[in-house]
Design an enzyme around this catalytic site. Structure first.
Site, mmCIF file in Angstrom:
data_model
loop_
_atom_site.group_PDB
_atom_site.id
_atom_site.type_symbol
_atom_site.label_atom_id
_atom_site.label_comp_id
_atom_site.label_asym_id
_atom_site.label_seq_id
_atom_site.Cartn_x
_atom_site.Cartn_y
_atom_site.Cartn_z
ATOM 1 N N HIS A 1 7.928 18.821 22.152
ATOM 2 C CA HIS A 1 8.701 18.483 20.953
ATOM 3 C C HIS A 1 9.543 17.247 21.286
ATOM 4 C CE1 HIS A 1 7.966 21.986 18.442
ATOM 5 N NE2 HIS A 1 8.974 21.693 17.651
ATOM 6 N N ASP B 1 13.123 16.787 12.423
ATOM 7 C CA ASP B 1 12.814 16.281 13.757
ATOM 8 C C ASP B 1 12.799 14.755 13.774
ATOM 9 O OD1 ASP B 1 11.842 19.019 13.400
ATOM 10 O OD2 ASP B 1 11.017 18.846 15.404
ATOM 11 N N ARG C 1 0.456 24.499 18.801
ATOM 12 C CA ARG C 1 0.391 25.823 18.200
ATOM 13 C C ARG C 1 -0.043 25.741 16.735
ATOM 14 N NH1 ARG C 1 6.814 26.308 18.728
ATOM 15 N NH2 ARG C 1 7.476 25.479 16.710
ATOM 16 N N ASP C 2 0.027 26.858 16.031
ATOM 17 C CA ASP C 2 -0.417 26.909 14.648
ATOM 18 C C ASP C 2 0.661 26.375 13.712
ATOM 19 O OD1 ASP C 2 1.394 28.913 15.028
ATOM 20 O OD2 ASP C 2 0.198 30.501 14.101
ATOM 21 N N GLU C 3 1.033 25.124 13.929
ATOM 22 C CA GLU C 3 2.084 24.498 13.118
ATOM 23 C C GLU C 3 1.748 23.028 12.949
ATOM 24 O OE1 GLU C 3 6.970 24.539 12.855
ATOM 25 O OE2 GLU C 3 5.919 25.662 14.397
ATOM 26 N N GLU D 1 10.778 22.096 23.173
ATOM 27 C CA GLU D 1 11.416 22.458 21.912
ATOM 28 C C GLU D 1 12.772 23.110 22.149
ATOM 29 O OE1 GLU D 1 10.275 24.974 17.883
ATOM 30 O OE2 GLU D 1 9.261 25.434 19.765
ATOM 31 N N TRP E 1 17.506 17.707 7.523
ATOM 32 C CA TRP E 1 16.102 17.603 7.159
ATOM 33 C C TRP E 1 15.947 16.715 5.931
ATOM 34 C CZ3 TRP E 1 18.013 20.782 10.491
ATOM 35 C CH2 TRP E 1 17.209 21.324 11.498
ATOM 36 N N ASP F 1 5.950 18.099 14.659
ATOM 37 C CA ASP F 1 6.906 18.732 15.553
ATOM 38 C C ASP F 1 6.284 19.033 16.899
ATOM 39 O OD1 ASP F 1 5.220 20.588 14.287
ATOM 40 O OD2 ASP F 1 6.619 22.232 14.591
#
Length: 959
Positions: A755, A470, A461-463, A734, A522, A457
């Protein structure tokens, strides 16, 4: 009869590997074959082909194929085994039976196809090496006697690896072996070391990093997710004067700590530059042999990640607090390579990464818990080059800390290294509007930045997770922009491996969250991504491989439906609808049950089509019946006879129109007109979320409102695509308002500036604006139906299909009121033409050009301005009305939102006569400054010859 002289055939392509001379470490025993006709006479068509295969023993076999196609053909020879290679060339013949010259030979060689092909064991440091300890170096010495005839090394690891032979790095690949669901499979990579194995002694060194295997994952900061112990499997096989030699995992390996004192994908890397990277300080230590992992070790299918390009630093910024920041001018995923000039021995250099600045300072809040900081203890040597190897950041800006004040930091000392999967760019777009060009490039950059080893995505960041929703929405665009076939096919393998018995798939793949579940959008990635992959490539093997997963998902959804309706349960819905509360991104205008049922019907219909492609009529009929029942349930429950759909928002109309969920012409016309009115009422701003955005422009186009789709795309007020461009974006955000109009960052904790999902509009730029539409899988048949719009003076597209590049362009010739057009088609592609001036027809490969009437040329056509809707549909009129409203400085009509305020007020009055415009603008006299508003609007009407209420109406306006 067509003369076959002048035929030229490309080297073959193996599977979805790059069009290159050699596919080393191939992952299948029977690679499919493709080739391109680089040159052919006019009217020539392939009728048959001969494939010559020379196996690794030198035996030659020739296979005649009676085929008109040249894409993804089945391997005609004997299956290859592990390590076996083949040399392949092809020639073709047309209707006259005359053969072309043979193509240049291409080679394929399989890697180790089974765990049983690995002769040794995984090796691991004998002493505990924790996640926060220095990265270990595993070493093995060996000897080559005489000339080396052939050498291959196969490598994989629990963790990341970087391998060196005699101090020289092996290969250019980064972050190996990539991220797969290690519980099911791990990639292995193969390299050719033939030229490097000279007679004498050699040393093999492999550094191991934490990576995805045991480093931080997700916002929960998970660690040791796949294991707490790093391990290596290396198998070096070569032939020298002694015969075949094999070096594998045994007790002759040793290990020692490296100067990479810490490493983490999210947090960064620390290295002591005073110590040579591979140097063993003190006593080397023995390794421990581990059992063979239960997971499948397979040659890597996806293209490896590499440094694709290096972006030099553009300028040095001194922030308000006095800090030094490098601006690269481009948001990038990867890392920084820096030349340190004048560093002090033992000095600590820190490089801190971020995507944007906030009030002139590095904006760290969007990174959440990711530290995104690389640190180096400098050796003090002149022109010292520092660069990490076991981390990855998303950034445009880098803050430089720790250098002495007298060190002169120059922008040219920095390079932002873009790390991405090796994928051929397949689409380029340029037009007279630089903002659209920048938008197209932004989408390309966001794709590269997030296609490293899985489709993530975001890269910062912490992802950084493989969110299924997506890529479900973006896969068609990704496959238009890049040769991402193998990349997505590899990822889909993990999706299939993770699917539950009820058909559900995880929200992220590889799954590090809550396991599989049935969700719309999803979960539909199980259907939409394989279908997009098949459509882009024309490869039926994609369907044969993934149809079981597609079937199970639709079967699982069907089990949840009642009367064809998918209702209740958890759904993300039209995620990040711009009208949803910032902290409640699931609160979209679109009812989640309406959205879920629409997706269920669509996926079932696609699965029916997939079975039809494979000639599976019983399954096709079954899933067609399911799709029809769901579509009927959708109509019965949510659609009025006039086409009004429950939720009454753009996304639900877009789904219904794009996916042919409506039954009658009355419903289709009503839904199209309502969608158009909603777009008008939004002031031509985006009002769709993740699920609706990919479909709205196409829905407008097919319902006869392409002009409104153009205005939606060209809108530059927030929320819109060009708002991001005007705010300086170099990647796709995003949120539509990740950066607010005043330049501040959206305060919500979920704010990324990289994103790709909302970048799906590029598909409409290609297929709607340029008008190059796919009519058959693999682009074998296309329609060329360009929109010649007054806002552009030219537009050009190059799209590389499996058959070769299609080029199309148009350019306005103002002096002659004409448009010049050019079209080039590769052999194997035919086009249906729908051009200005009523020009139509069909053409095959070749170059074509036309001079046609400009549909926007003077004298302009006259548009009847009878209603408020008619007025809004004329951009110049609406713009002048807004200027008149702004001029009175009314608090009701101010700034960039004035047009939105008017269009929203006009929503209930679109059918009202234009003479009632003063009352509509003043909201029937309820605005506090009604007098000034109505006076300004009356003046506007009079200037344009449009009478206020009570006077003659139905004036003509030149458009």
């Amino acid at each position: 009869m067509v003369d076959s002289a002048g035929l030229e055939v490309s080297p073959v392509r193996f599977g979805h590997r790059p069009w290159a001379g050699c596919a080393l470490g191939y992952d299948q025993p029977c690679p499919s074959l493709s080739w391109r006709l680089l040159k052919a006479p006019e009217g020539w068509k392939q009728e048959e082909a001969e494939v010559e295969i020379t196996d690794h023993h030198g035996r030659v076999s020739v296979h005649r194929l009676h085929v008109a196609d040249q894409i993804c053909l089945s391997w005609p020879g004997e299956p290859l085994e592990s390590r076996e290679s083949a040399a392949v060339r092809v020639r073709v013949a047309g209707q006259d039976g005359i053969w072309s010259p043979w193509s240049v030979t291409a080679r394929v060689e399989c890697g180790l196809l089974s765990n049983q092909d690995w002769s040794g064991c995984p090796v691991s440091p004998s002493d505990p090496v924790g996640r926060e300890d220095p990265a270990p170096v595993l070493s093995r010495r060996f000897t080559v006697e005489g000339t080396c005839a052939k050498a291959r090394i196969h490598l994989t690891a629990g963790g990341l690896f970087v391998a060196y032979l005699d101090g020289q790095r092996i290969g250019q690949d980064q972050l190996c072996p990539g991220w797969t669901d290690y519980r099911h499979r791990i990639n292995a990579l193969t390299y050719d070391l033939t030229d490097a194995l000279t007679p004498g002694s050699h040393r093999l060194d492999v550094l191991l990093g934490n990576g995805w295997y045991r480093g931080h994952l997700g916002w929960q900061r998970l660690t040791d997710f796949y294991g707490d112990r790093l391990w290596l499997m290396a198998q070096l096989e070569w032939f020298d004067s002694r015969g075949e030699q094999v070096l594998s995992g045994d007790d002759q390996w040793t290990w020692h700590p490296s100067p990479v004192s810490s490493n983490d994908l999210y947090d960064g890397e620390c290295r002591d530059m005073r110590i040579p990277l591979l140097e063993a300080r003190g006593v080397v230590r023995p390794v421990q042999l581990l059992p063979m992992p239960h997971t499948s070790i397979r040659p890597q299918e996806a293209p490896p990640a590499r440094i694709i390009r290096c972006v030099p630093g553009q300028k040095i910024i001194t922030t308000p607090s006095g800090r030094t920041v490098v601006d690269f001018g481009q948001n990038v995923a990867g890392w920084v390579r820096m030349v340190v000039r004048g560093g002090r021995p033992g000095g600590r250099l820190q490089l801190r990464h971020a995507e944007v600045l906030d009030h002139g300072e590095l904006a760290l809040k969007p990174l959440r818990q990711a530290k995104a900081t690389d640190e180096y203890i400098l050796s003090g040597t002149a022109n010292e080059v520092v660069e990490p190897m076991f981390t990855q950041h998303g950034f445009r800006y880098v803050q430089v800390e720790g250098l002495d004040p007298d060190v002169d930091v120059k922008a040219g000392d920095f390079q932002a290294c873009l790390v991405s999967a090796v994928m051929e760019p397949t689409a380029s777009f340029i037009c007279s509007d630089d903002r659209l060009n920048r938008l197209f490039e932004n989408v390309r950059w966001s794709t590269m930045d997030n296609f490293i080893t899985v489709p993530t995505d975001c890269p910062q960041r912490d992802e950084r997770l493989g969110w299924t929703g997506d890529i479900a929405m973006f896969a068609p665009s990704a496959l238009e922009l890049f040769d991402a076939d193998a990349f997505l096919s590899s990822w889909l393998t993990d999706v299939a491996n993770s699917q539950a018995a009820d058909g559900g798939i995880p929200l992220v793949v590889p799954d590090v969250l809550d396991g599989p579940r049935l969700t719309c959008g999803w979960g539909d990635a199980a259907v939409l991504v394989p279908w997009a992959l098949y459509r882009a490539t024309g490869d039926e093997a994609v369907l044969r491989r993934f149809l079981p997963m597609m079937d199970r998902f639709v079967d699982g959804v069907q089990a949840l439906t009642c009367r064809g309706l998918w209702q209740g349960g958890f759904q993300f819905g039209d995620w990040l609808d711009p009208d949803a509360p910032a902290d409640q991104p699931m609160k979209s205008k679109a009812d989640p049950d309406v959205v879920a049922t629409a997706f269920a019907a669509h996926s079932a219909a696609l699965v029916a089509q997939a079975h039809a492609c494979l000639g599976q009529k019983d399954q096709e009929q079954h899933y067609r019946s399911l799709a029809d029942g769901m579509a009927q349930g959708f109509r019965d429950e949510y659609v009025s006879p006039n086409g009004r759909i429950l939720s009454d928002c753009p996304s639900v109309y877009s789904f219904a129109l794009d996916w042919n969920l409506l039954e009658t012409d009355r419903q289709r016309q009503g839904a199209g007109e309502r969608l158009a009115d909603l777009v008008r009422a939004s002031g031509f701003r985006i009002s769709t979320g993740f699920l609706g955005t990919p479909f709205i422009c196409q829905a407008l186009t097919i319902s006869g409102h392409a002009d409104l789709a153009v205005r939606l795309v060209l809108q530059d007020h927030c929320p819109s695509w060009l708002y991001q461009v005007d705010m300086g974006a170099t990647t796709v955000w995003e949120r539509w308002d990740s950066m607010l109009p005043d330049g501040s960052i959206n305060p919500n904790g979920m704010t990324s500036f990289n994103h790709y999902a909302l970048g799906s509009v590029v598909s409409w730029l290609i297929q709607g604006l340029i008008g190059l539409r796919m009519d058959a899988a693999g682009w074998r048949k296309v329609t060329v139906a360009p929109l010649i719009i007054p806002q552009l003076s030219f537009a050009e597209l190059r799209l590389v299909t499996p058959y070769g590049p299609v080029n199309f362009s148009w350019r306005r010739q103002d002096s002659s009121a004409t448009v010049s057009m050019y079209l080039s088609l590769p052999v194997g592609v035919s086009a249906n033409l729908v051009l200005p001036g009523g020009v139509s027809g069909r053409c095959d490969h070749g170059d074509y050009s036309w001079i046609l009437p400009d549909p926007n040329a003077k004298p302009t056509r006259q548009t009847q301005i009878r209603t408020i809707r008619d007025l809004i549909d004329v951009p110049d009129l609406l713009a002048d009305l807004i200027r008149a409203l702004l001029a009175i400085d009314s608090p009701s009509y101010r700034g960039s939102q004035a047009d939105l305020s008017f269009c929203a007020a006009a929503k209930p009055w679109l059918d009202a006569p234009v003479g009632e415009l003063p009352q509509v603008a003043s909201q029937q006299g309820f605005l506090p400054d009604t007098g000034a508003i109505e006076s300004a609007v009356v003046g506007f009407l009079q200037r344009h010859g449009l009478a206020p209420a009570g006077q003659a109406k139905n004036q003509d306006f030149d458009q």
